[in-house]
Motif scaffolding. Structure first.
Motif, short mmCIF file in Angstrom:
data_model
loop_
_atom_site.label_atom_id
_atom_site.label_comp_id
_atom_site.label_asym_id
_atom_site.label_seq_id
_atom_site.Cartn_x
_atom_site.Cartn_y
_atom_site.Cartn_z
N SER A 1 59.15 34.30 12.66
CA SER A 1 60.43 34.97 12.43
C SER A 1 60.23 36.27 11.66
O SER A 1 60.81 37.30 12.01
CB SER A 1 61.38 34.05 11.64
OG SER A 1 61.65 32.88 12.36
N ALA A 2 59.43 36.22 10.61
CA ALA A 2 59.18 37.41 9.80
C ALA A 2 58.51 38.51 10.63
O ALA A 2 58.88 39.69 10.53
CB ALA A 2 58.30 37.06 8.60
N LEU A 3 57.56 38.13 11.45
CA LEU A 3 56.87 39.11 12.30
C LEU A 3 57.84 39.77 13.27
O LEU A 3 57.87 41.00 13.40
CB LEU A 3 55.74 38.42 13.06
CG LEU A 3 54.96 39.27 14.05
CD1 LEU A 3 54.28 40.43 13.36
CD2 LEU A 3 53.94 38.41 14.78
N ALA A 4 58.67 38.97 13.94
CA ALA A 4 59.63 39.53 14.90
C ALA A 4 60.65 40.44 14.20
O ALA A 4 60.97 41.52 14.71
CB ALA A 4 60.34 38.40 15.65
N ARG B 1 60.24 42.05 11.33
CA ARG B 1 59.54 43.26 10.85
C ARG B 1 59.34 44.25 12.00
O ARG B 1 59.52 45.45 11.83
CB ARG B 1 58.21 42.86 10.23
CG ARG B 1 57.53 44.04 9.54
CD ARG B 1 56.45 43.62 8.61
NE ARG B 1 57.06 43.19 7.36
CZ ARG B 1 56.39 42.56 6.41
NH1 ARG B 1 55.12 42.28 6.58
NH2 ARG B 1 56.98 42.21 5.30
N ARG B 2 59.00 43.74 13.17
CA ARG B 2 58.81 44.63 14.32
C ARG B 2 60.12 45.24 14.79
O ARG B 2 60.12 46.25 15.47
CB ARG B 2 58.12 43.87 15.45
CG ARG B 2 56.67 43.60 15.12
CD ARG B 2 55.94 42.98 16.26
NE ARG B 2 54.54 42.82 15.93
CZ ARG B 2 53.66 42.24 16.72
NH1 ARG B 2 54.04 41.77 17.89
NH2 ARG B 2 52.41 42.13 16.34
N GLY C 1 51.41 40.73 11.15
CA GLY C 1 52.58 41.39 10.58
C GLY C 1 52.35 41.93 9.19
O GLY C 1 53.29 42.36 8.54
N ASP C 2 51.10 41.90 8.73
CA ASP C 2 50.77 42.30 7.36
C ASP C 2 51.72 41.59 6.39
O ASP C 2 52.30 42.20 5.51
CB ASP C 2 50.83 43.82 7.21
CG ASP C 2 50.18 44.28 5.91
OD1 ASP C 2 49.27 43.58 5.42
OD2 ASP C 2 50.61 45.32 5.37
#
Length: 171
Positions: A19-22, A24-25, A105-106
């Motif tokens: 979720s965080a990666l999506a 952030r992108r 996602g760093d």
């Protein structure tokens, strides 16, 4: 992203990190917190199948997951949902999968942090600090603290589920 500028993701497991990666992108400023101080993965490994592999492909992470995990042909030569050249499923260790997601996602989860209150967009953390977020995502497991705080009347799951697998040859 429809007025969402900031998000808090509670839980640094596969659901929270994905979720965080999506987010952030999509240009959202994301904070990830994890209540465990050492970010220990619960369980040992799991299997990712067609739908999960498609999401990873859309996120551009399928190759990294294939390198880190172990692809399988599936039962009875079932064709892979992603097409020729892809496995039907991938087995991967939880800490390895978490590392792939976090690195992509760093994402550096704030460890040893949890929440004690949710009031609309205001969240109180276990250290007493209060922050505001446009979006709060509860990815903190079966007995979610976020769900309990945000929706007190929601069903609380008490049962522990254990899964056993096996196979047999039909004659």
């Amino acid at each position: 992203m429809n007025g969402i500028r900031t998000a808090l993701v509670v839980g640094a497991g596969p659901a929270g990190l994905t979720s965080a990666l999506a987010l952030r992108r999509a240009g959202v400023e994301v904070t990830v917190i994890e209540r465990t101080p050492d970010w220990a993965a619960v369980g040992f490994a799991f299997t990712l199948q067609g739908p999960a592999l498609r999401v990873l492909q859309r996120l551009g992470l399928l190759e990294a997951v294939l390198r880190a995990g172990h692809g399988g042909a599936g039962p009875m030569g079932r064709p892979p949902l992603l097409g020729p050249g892809f496995p039907v499923s991938v087995g991967i260790k939880r800490p390895v999968f978490n590392a792939v997601l976090a690195e992509a996602g760093d994402i550096r989860p704030r460890l040893g942090a949890g929440i004690t209150a949710v009031d609309g967009t205001e969240v109180t953390l276990t250290d007493g600090s209060i922050d505001r977020y446009d979006l709060v995502i509860g990815a903190d497991g079966l007995n979610s603290t976020v769900r309990r705080l945000a929706f007190p009347a929601a069903l609380v799951l008490q049962r522990r589920v254990v899964s056993y697998g096996g196979s047999s040859r039909l004659r």
